[in-house]
Design a protein around this motif. Structure first.
Motif, short mmCIF file in Angstrom:
data_model
loop_
_atom_site.label_atom_id
_atom_site.label_comp_id
_atom_site.label_asym_id
_atom_site.label_seq_id
_atom_site.Cartn_x
_atom_site.Cartn_y
_atom_site.Cartn_z
N CYS A 162 -20.80 96.32 28.84
CA CYS A 162 -21.24 95.85 30.15
C CYS A 162 -20.05 95.71 31.10
O CYS A 162 -20.10 96.13 32.26
CB CYS A 162 -21.98 94.53 29.99
SG CYS A 162 -22.33 93.64 31.51
N SER A 382 -23.14 93.46 39.13
CA SER A 382 -24.45 92.87 38.82
C SER A 382 -25.22 92.56 40.10
O SER A 382 -26.46 92.64 40.11
CB SER A 382 -24.29 91.62 37.97
OG SER A 382 -23.57 90.61 38.66
N GLN A 385 -26.88 95.74 40.98
CA GLN A 385 -28.03 95.98 40.10
C GLN A 385 -29.23 95.12 40.51
O GLN A 385 -30.37 95.61 40.55
CB GLN A 385 -27.67 95.65 38.66
CG GLN A 385 -26.64 96.57 38.03
CD GLN A 385 -26.33 96.13 36.62
OE1 GLN A 385 -27.14 96.28 35.71
NE2 GLN A 385 -25.15 95.58 36.41
N ARG A 423 -23.31 86.96 37.23
CA ARG A 423 -24.36 87.38 36.31
C ARG A 423 -23.89 88.59 35.52
O ARG A 423 -23.07 89.37 35.98
CB ARG A 423 -25.63 87.74 37.07
CG ARG A 423 -26.35 86.58 37.70
CD ARG A 423 -27.38 87.03 38.71
NE ARG A 423 -26.76 87.68 39.86
CZ ARG A 423 -27.45 88.16 40.90
NH1 ARG A 423 -28.74 88.05 40.93
NH2 ARG A 423 -26.82 88.74 41.90
N LEU A 424 -24.43 88.74 34.33
CA LEU A 424 -24.24 89.93 33.52
C LEU A 424 -25.61 90.50 33.19
O LEU A 424 -26.59 89.76 33.08
CB LEU A 424 -23.49 89.63 32.21
CG LEU A 424 -21.97 89.45 32.28
CD1 LEU A 424 -21.63 88.06 32.76
CD2 LEU A 424 -21.34 89.71 30.90
N HIS A 425 -25.65 91.81 33.00
CA HIS A 425 -26.90 92.47 32.63
C HIS A 425 -26.60 93.40 31.46
O HIS A 425 -25.85 94.37 31.60
CB HIS A 425 -27.43 93.27 33.83
CG HIS A 425 -28.84 93.74 33.65
ND1 HIS A 425 -29.37 94.81 34.36
CD2 HIS A 425 -29.84 93.31 32.85
CE1 HIS A 425 -30.63 94.99 34.01
NE2 HIS A 425 -30.93 94.09 33.08
N THR A 430 -31.68 97.69 29.92
CA THR A 430 -30.79 97.48 31.06
C THR A 430 -31.03 98.55 32.12
O THR A 430 -30.87 98.31 33.31
CB THR A 430 -29.32 97.51 30.60
OG1 THR A 430 -29.15 96.55 29.57
CG2 THR A 430 -28.38 97.19 31.73
N GLY A 434 -27.61 99.78 34.88
CA GLY A 434 -26.71 98.98 34.08
C GLY A 434 -25.86 99.78 33.10
O GLY A 434 -24.80 99.32 32.69
N TRP A 499 -30.73 89.53 31.49
CA TRP A 499 -29.92 88.92 32.55
C TRP A 499 -29.38 87.57 32.09
O TRP A 499 -30.11 86.73 31.58
CB TRP A 499 -30.76 88.73 33.81
CG TRP A 499 -30.94 90.01 34.57
CD1 TRP A 499 -31.97 90.89 34.44
CD2 TRP A 499 -30.06 90.56 35.55
NE1 TRP A 499 -31.80 91.96 35.28
CE2 TRP A 499 -30.64 91.79 35.98
CE3 TRP A 499 -28.87 90.15 36.12
CZ2 TRP A 499 -30.04 92.59 36.95
CZ3 TRP A 499 -28.27 90.95 37.08
CH2 TRP A 499 -28.85 92.15 37.49
#
Length: 538
Positions: A162, A382, A385, A423-425, A430, A434, A499
């Motif tokens: 990621c 993110s 996204q 935030r991370l995805h 994804t 992503g 998420w």
């Protein structure tokens, strides 16, 4: 550094398994994961005192009989084709519904005893809540990533992947020149088309799939890999030892078992409506159910940074033409990549004199600067996204009178992604935004990306060829890409997957969970890793 993350939506990182009906039991809103050894232990308990092990023998005979019946109906269905009034699908559905461990326990009148066995914590049968509407999965169930002892964990490789995609997005949007990127991609497209035409002339089979994995690799090499020249003075890009992402270290993180549940996933496929009414995402309930980490869980992910490698390179080579290792030269151009990826330059490296240890504030300051840059890149990526998902939801999830689209549920789930902060995805579903640089391509190289979509059939329906006339081919529309999404379906809400949001140290799980960050361990390897030595010395 510890990165504290709370799940905003369910997270699934699969182990590749598709569970057979003998691998689990569904009862009372719970999912029980039963191993072969555990069921054998149960059969021994009910056969205690019986030297002939009648129930164990009965299970073997019952399983063989059921498998034979299912195979017979499948054979009849294949042979019958469209003829006959027999409902083979209904027969198969009934037989498969009866082909499970709980159904067998009923045949030997041991259902209650088997359920007690499942609930007894001493037997260590994993139990998770069924979180989907209706309380039953629609298709097969896919397992979460687990270690040898059956503990669920978030792989460090998933988090690092990621981060890597976010850093590549940063490179492309902030440092890469448009023209070289466009020329590289154009040459690769032209090469594949030429190979295809050559295969058609020679009347040999051509598959574009063998080009898919390597497509665009030169751009990744430019962003992450310092150059290398062999002892024969040949340039060799993409050598693993020259990848500067070696500096970033990410641990595996164990997950709280009581934070997991089983979720249904539906495919929301955008279809064209009749009479010029536009497009609409319609729910296609053929996707699998999954073991997933529920929203509200807090994880502590350990991040490390190998600053020593960059410091040694800085002291060994004043310029940016790399260092000699035997008759080879490695790490050519590492300085500009260290600036792109970690925002560190010669001035930063000069601030740490030789002999300084990692505990020194000057050393820590550089590590903190690198992490601040990395986290900033993650946040920008993110955010892009989340904006793309918001556009998709607003464009394609409109309610209709037939109920083919639960738009209000999708809109409700979209609000959970619109959280402030980092935030991370990551994980399953994804999507293109992503896992690839499609957002960059759509913004900067849309016409070329259209050619790439057509070349690889990206965005084309697998069954669309049935409605095409002879000679007609797929025409891509990048303005409506990506059109399909995999979303978690619950009663009253439809959620995207994977998420997470950064939280402060000491934050605890919510949604009724009491697990604290301090209780979530980082998995440790059973033995220390050993390095693989290359030729020469640094």
């Amino acid at each position: 550094m510890q990165l504290y993350l709370r799940t905003l939506t369910p997270l699934h990182v699969g182990d590749g398994s598709q569970l057979h009906s003998f691998d689990y039991v569904l009862h009372g809103g719970r999912f029980y994961r039963v191993s072969q050894q555990q069921f054998e232990r149960f059969l021994k308990q009910v056969d205690t005192g019986d030297p002939e092990m009648k129930n164990a023998v009965a299970f073997a005979d019952w399983a063989h009989d059921m498998a034979t019946k299912i195979e017979s109906v499948e054979t009849d269905r294949r042979n019958a084709g469209r003829q006959g009034g027999r409902d083979y699908n209904q027969e198969l559905s009934r037989l498969r519904g009866e082909y499970n461990l709980l159904a067998f326990s009923k045949t030997i009148r041991q259902e209650n005893r088997f359920l007690e066995f499942l609930r007894n914590k001493e037997n260590k049968v994993r139990s998770l809540p069924l979180l989907m509407e209706g309380g039953r999965p629609k298709q097969e169930i896919r397992g979460f990533q687990r270690d040898a002892d059956g503990r669920a964990y978030l792989p460090g490789s998933s988090v690092k992947g990621c981060i890597r995609t976010a850093l590549l997005y940063h490179y492309l949007t902030e440092h890469a020149d448009y023209q070289p990127i466009h020329e590289r991609l154009s040459k690769e497209v032209a090469k594949i088309k030429a190979d295809k035409e050559d295969a058609e002339r020679r009347r040999i089979r051509f598959s574009v799939e063998k080009y898919r994995k390597s497509f665009g690799e030169t751009i990744e090499y430019e962003a992450f890999f310092a150059g290398m020249i062999t002892e024969r003075s040949q340039a060799r890009p993409g050598e693993a030892q020259d990848d500067l992402m070696r500096c970033l270290l990410v641990s595996d993180t164990a997950l709280p078992e009581d934070g997991l549940g089983v979720e249904n996933i539906d495919l929301y496929l955008v279809k064209k409506l009749p009479k010029g009414q536009g497009n609409q995402a319609q729910r296609q309930p053929q996707s699998p159910a999954v073991e997933a980490l529920m929203p509200g869980q807090v994880l502590a992910v350990n991040l490390g940074f190998n600053l020593d490698l960059l410091l040694q390179l800085h002291r060994a080579a004043p310029g940016d033409d790399g260092i000699k290792v035997g008759k080879e030269r490695h790490f050519i151009g590492w300085r500009k990549r260290a600036k792109w990826l970690f925002n560190l330059d010669a001035t930063d490296f000069d601030s740490v004199p030789p002999g300084v240890r990692p505990a020194d504030p000057r050393y820590d300051a550089l590590v903190d600067k690198a992490f601040a840059h990395i986290l900033g890149c993650i946040q920008r990526f993110s955010d892009a996204q989340a904006a793309a998902y918001d556009i998709w939801q607003k464009n394609y999830c409109r309610p209709d009178h037939k109920g083919a689209n639960d738009a209000r549920n999708v809109e409700s789930g979209a609000r959970s992604v619109a959280a402030a902060g980092l935030r991370l995805h990551l994980g399953f579903a994804t999507g293109f935004e992503g896992m690839t640089e499609v957002l960059y391509l759509l913004a900067e190289h849309k016409r070329l990306f259209s050619d790439i979509m057509e070349l690889f059939g990206i965005g084309d329906s697998p069954s669309a060829w049935k409605n095409r006339r002879p000679g007609e081919t797929y025409r891509a529309n990048p303005d409506q890409f990506p059109k399909s999404r995999r979303l978690i379906s619950r009663s009253g809400v439809t959620l995207p997957l994977g998420w997470l949001v950064q939280v402060d140290a000491g934050a605890t799980a919510i949604a009724g969970q009491v697990t604290t960050v301090a209780e979530i361990p980082v998995l440790q390897p059973s033995a220390p890793a050993t390095p693989a030595y290359l030729r020469g010395t640094l």
